[in-house]
Design a protein around this motif. Structure first.
Motif, PDB file in Angstrom:
ATOM      1  N   ASP A  45       7.638   2.122   4.536  1.00 40.13           N
ATOM      2  CA  ASP A  45       7.938   1.713   3.164  1.00 40.13           C
ATOM      3  C   ASP A  45       7.729   0.203   3.024  1.00 40.13           C
ATOM      4  OD1 ASP A  45       8.664   1.964   0.557  1.00 40.13           O
ATOM      5  OD2 ASP A  45      10.813   1.821   0.945  1.00 40.13           O
ATOM      6  N   GLY A  46       7.081  -0.178   1.938  1.00 38.14           N
ATOM      7  CA  GLY A  46       6.794  -1.594   1.686  1.00 38.14           C
ATOM      8  C   GLY A  46       5.380  -1.988   2.108  1.00 38.14           C
ATOM      9  N   ASP A  47       4.703  -1.112   2.847  1.00 39.57           N
ATOM     10  CA  ASP A  47       3.329  -1.416   3.293  1.00 39.57           C
ATOM     11  C   ASP A  47       2.356  -1.529   2.120  1.00 39.57           C
ATOM     12  OD1 ASP A  47       3.983  -1.360   5.961  1.00 39.57           O
ATOM     13  OD2 ASP A  47       2.840   0.456   6.443  1.00 39.57           O
ATOM     14  N   ILE A  48       1.379  -2.406   2.305  1.00 40.72           N
ATOM     15  CA  ILE A  48       0.219  -2.423   1.403  1.00 40.72           C
ATOM     16  C   ILE A  48      -0.854  -1.594   2.108  1.00 40.72           C
ATOM     17  CG2 ILE A  48      -1.504  -3.866   0.252  1.00 40.72           C
ATOM     18  CD1 ILE A  48       0.584  -6.105   0.299  1.00 40.72           C
ATOM     19  N   VAL A  49      -1.219  -0.482   1.474  1.00 42.44           N
ATOM     20  CA  VAL A  49      -2.057   0.524   2.142  1.00 42.44           C
ATOM     21  C   VAL A  49      -3.384   0.682   1.404  1.00 42.44           C
ATOM     22  CG1 VAL A  49      -2.113   2.921   2.954  1.00 42.44           C
ATOM     23  CG2 VAL A  49       0.066   1.758   2.761  1.00 42.44           C
ATOM     24  N   THR A 111      -9.727  -9.526   0.211  1.00 47.43           N
ATOM     25  CA  THR A 111      -9.799 -10.684   1.112  1.00 47.43           C
ATOM     26  C   THR A 111      -9.367 -10.301   2.531  1.00 47.43           C
ATOM     27  OG1 THR A 111      -7.587 -11.255   0.357  1.00 47.43           O
ATOM     28  CG2 THR A 111      -9.396 -12.401  -0.697  1.00 47.43           C
ATOM     29  N   ASP A 112      -9.645 -11.189   3.464  1.00 44.70           N
ATOM     30  CA  ASP A 112      -9.297 -10.960   4.871  1.00 44.70           C
ATOM     31  C   ASP A 112      -7.782 -10.719   5.006  1.00 44.70           C
ATOM     32  OD1 ASP A 112     -11.910 -11.738   5.135  1.00 44.70           O
ATOM     33  OD2 ASP A 112     -11.505 -13.505   6.362  1.00 44.70           O
ATOM     34  N   GLN A 113      -7.419  -9.840   5.925  1.00 43.83           N
ATOM     35  CA  GLN A 113      -6.008  -9.584   6.289  1.00 43.83           C
ATOM     36  C   GLN A 113      -5.132  -9.235   5.078  1.00 43.83           C
ATOM     37  OE1 GLN A 113      -4.384 -11.759   9.537  1.00 43.83           O
ATOM     38  NE2 GLN A 113      -6.209 -12.999   9.776  1.00 43.83           N
ATOM     39  N   PHE A 114      -5.621  -8.347   4.249  1.00 37.72           N
ATOM     40  CA  PHE A 114      -4.919  -7.972   3.008  1.00 37.72           C
ATOM     41  C   PHE A 114      -3.974  -6.780   3.215  1.00 37.72           C
ATOM     42  CE2 PHE A 114      -4.613  -6.201  -1.293  1.00 37.72           C
ATOM     43  CZ  PHE A 114      -4.483  -7.351  -2.062  1.00 37.72           C
ATOM     44  N   PHE A 115      -4.357  -5.854   4.120  1.00 39.00           N
ATOM     45  CA  PHE A 115      -3.638  -4.564   4.194  1.00 39.00           C
ATOM     46  C   PHE A 115      -2.803  -4.419   5.476  1.00 39.00           C
ATOM     47  CE2 PHE A 115      -7.365  -3.784   1.526  1.00 39.00           C
ATOM     48  CZ  PHE A 115      -6.745  -3.281   0.396  1.00 39.00           C
ATOM     49  N   ASP A 116      -1.650  -3.723   5.336  1.00 36.82           N
ATOM     50  CA  ASP A 116      -0.827  -3.387   6.509  1.00 36.82           C
ATOM     51  C   ASP A 116      -1.370  -2.152   7.212  1.00 36.82           C
ATOM     52  OD1 ASP A 116       1.525  -5.246   6.203  1.00 36.82           O
ATOM     53  OD2 ASP A 116       1.574  -4.264   4.242  1.00 36.82           O
ATOM     54  N   THR A 117      -1.847  -1.208   6.420  1.00 33.06           N
ATOM     55  CA  THR A 117      -2.313   0.073   6.968  1.00 33.06           C
ATOM     56  C   THR A 117      -3.549   0.520   6.198  1.00 33.06           C
ATOM     57  OG1 THR A 117      -0.009   0.671   7.399  1.00 33.06           O
ATOM     58  CG2 THR A 117      -1.589   2.458   7.487  1.00 33.06           C
ATOM     59  N   ILE A 118      -4.521   1.047   6.934  1.00 37.59           N
ATOM     60  CA  ILE A 118      -5.733   1.583   6.282  1.00 37.59           C
ATOM     61  C   ILE A 118      -5.971   2.995   6.799  1.00 37.59           C
ATOM     62  CG2 ILE A 118      -8.224   1.277   5.955  1.00 37.59           C
ATOM     63  CD1 ILE A 118      -7.821  -1.720   6.191  1.00 37.59           C
ATOM     64  N   THR A 119      -6.159   3.938   5.880  1.00 35.87           N
ATOM     65  CA  THR A 119      -6.395   5.331   6.271  1.00 35.87           C
ATOM     66  C   THR A 119      -7.802   5.760   5.836  1.00 35.87           C
ATOM     67  OG1 THR A 119      -5.403   6.112   4.195  1.00 35.87           O
ATOM     68  CG2 THR A 119      -3.949   5.989   6.099  1.00 35.87           C
ATOM     69  N   ARG A 143      -3.010  -8.773  10.981  1.00 30.39           N
ATOM     70  CA  ARG A 143      -2.705  -8.726  12.406  1.00 30.39           C
ATOM     71  C   ARG A 143      -1.490  -7.798  12.616  1.00 30.39           C
ATOM     72  NH1 ARG A 143      -5.405 -12.107  15.438  1.00 30.39           N
ATOM     73  NH2 ARG A 143      -5.978 -13.373  13.643  1.00 30.39           N
ATOM     74  N   GLY A 144      -1.597  -6.884  13.534  1.00 29.51           N
ATOM     75  CA  GLY A 144      -0.514  -5.901  13.753  1.00 29.51           C
ATOM     76  C   GLY A 144      -0.669  -4.664  12.869  1.00 29.51           C
ATOM     77  N   GLY A 145      -1.637  -4.712  11.946  1.00 29.06           N
ATOM     78  CA  GLY A 145      -1.862  -3.577  11.037  1.00 29.06           C
ATOM     79  C   GLY A 145      -2.575  -2.423  11.732  1.00 29.06           C
ATOM     80  N   ILE A 192      -7.236   9.188  15.059  1.00 29.19           N
ATOM     81  CA  ILE A 192      -7.517   7.977  15.847  1.00 29.19           C
ATOM     82  C   ILE A 192      -6.730   6.840  15.190  1.00 29.19           C
ATOM     83  CG2 ILE A 192      -9.318   6.412  16.662  1.00 29.19           C
ATOM     84  CD1 ILE A 192     -11.308   8.751  15.618  1.00 29.19           C
ATOM     85  N   THR A 193      -5.914   6.155  15.964  1.00 31.69           N
ATOM     86  CA  THR A 193      -5.163   5.023  15.436  1.00 31.69           C
ATOM     87  C   THR A 193      -5.493   3.773  16.242  1.00 31.69           C
ATOM     88  OG1 THR A 193      -3.371   6.520  14.870  1.00 31.69           O
ATOM     89  CG2 THR A 193      -2.866   4.179  14.775  1.00 31.69           C
ATOM     90  N   GLY A 194      -5.892   2.716  15.550  1.00 32.97           N
ATOM     91  CA  GLY A 194      -6.138   1.440  16.219  1.00 32.97           C
ATOM     92  C   GLY A 194      -5.248   0.371  15.606  1.00 32.97           C
ATOM     93  N   THR A 195      -4.689  -0.513  16.447  1.00 30.05           N
ATOM     94  CA  THR A 195      -3.827  -1.589  15.952  1.00 30.05           C
ATOM     95  C   THR A 195      -4.552  -2.920  16.125  1.00 30.05           C
ATOM     96  OG1 THR A 195      -1.899  -0.313  16.608  1.00 30.05           O
ATOM     97  CG2 THR A 195      -1.533  -2.648  16.167  1.00 30.05           C
ATOM     98  N   LYS A 196      -4.547  -3.745  15.089  1.00 27.53           N
ATOM     99  CA  LYS A 196      -5.257  -5.044  15.146  1.00 27.53           C
ATOM    100  C   LYS A 196      -4.389  -6.076  15.858  1.00 27.53           C
ATOM    101  CE  LYS A 196      -7.405  -8.531  12.177  1.00 27.53           C
ATOM    102  NZ  LYS A 196      -7.951  -8.820  10.859  1.00 27.53           N
TER     103      LYS A 196
END
Ligand SMILES: C[S@@+](CC[C@H](N)C(=O)[O-])C[C@H]1O[C@@H](n2cnc3c(N)ncnc32)[C@H](O)[C@@H]1O
Length: 196
Positions: A45-49, A111-119, A143-145, A192-196
């Motif tokens: 909750d609170g993520d920008i996805v 822009t760069d580093q905009f999202f917490d999670t991308i599906t 970073r960490g997304g 497949i899950t990858g973490t930045k």
């Protein structure tokens, strides 16, 4: 063009009445994958996805439900998919919680580093250049997304020439800069899950 080729073309870039019908079918057919995403618990909750290749918009709706205080973006390069996603998420679009834009994964309009999670559900096997497209995803991820791909294994095998095996995918994600890469299977689906 055979009927099968026409249907594949519609799945790759839905257009018109037939495309819209297929998007409705996909909204129903892929709902099990949405549930699997929730069970895997990678969206907070609170993520920008961002959902890439959002199709008929059912995943956007699920993401919005499990993330009441976040913001959900969808992109799809099909005009029809954008129209249908907006219709599926009418209320959330009207109140600004869900934003749907026509764009290709190869040039994500943020822009760069905009999202917490991308599906990306049932779409990566259609992307024009997976190597560069995954780099583009990495660019817009914080970073960490997390970047989460979910796809039926048989579609990967059918549509792709490269990146068909888990080790090839792992190598690609590592070469782009993802630090922690996990793959799990369920009912013939691969996540497949990858973490930045
Ligand atoms: C099989 S549908 C899956 C739709 C939705 N994700 C779902 O699970 O129901 C594939 C979607 O990916 C979109 N797509 C394919 N290639 C794309 C690209 N290069 N950039 C953005 N969207 C793309 C298509 O327009 C289509 O809506």
């Amino acid at each position: 063009m055979t009927i099968l080729q026409r249907l594949i073309q519609q799945a790759k870039k839905p257009k018109g009445f037939v495309g819209s019908l297929m998007l409705r079918i996909m909204n129903m057919a892929h709902s099990g994958m949405n549930k699997w995403l929730i069970k895997n618990g990678n969206v907070y909750d609170g993520d920008i996805v961002l959902d890439i290749g959002c199709g008929g918009g059912k995943t956007l709706q699920t993401l919005s439900k499990i993330n009441p205080s976040g913001k959900i973006y969808g992109i799809d390069f099909s005009e029809q998919a954008v129209k249908d996603s907006i219709r599926t998420n009418k209320m959330d679009v009207a109140n600004g919680k869900v934003i749907v834009t026509q764009a290709s994964v190869s040039s994500i309009p943020y822009t760069d580093q905009f999202f917490d999670t991308i599906t990306a559900f049932q779409t990566h096997y259609f992307w024009p250049d997976l190597g560069n497209d995954v780099k583009e995803v990495f660019r817009v991820l914080k970073r960490g997304g997390k970047f989460i791909i979910i796809s039926e294994l048989y579609k990967i095998n059918y549509h792709m020439n490269a990146y068909k095996t888990k080790s090839e995918i792992k190598q690609l994600f590592e070469s782009v800069g993802f630090q922690s890469i996990h793959m799990i299977e369920n009912k013939g689906w691969l996540c497949i899950t990858g973490t930045k």
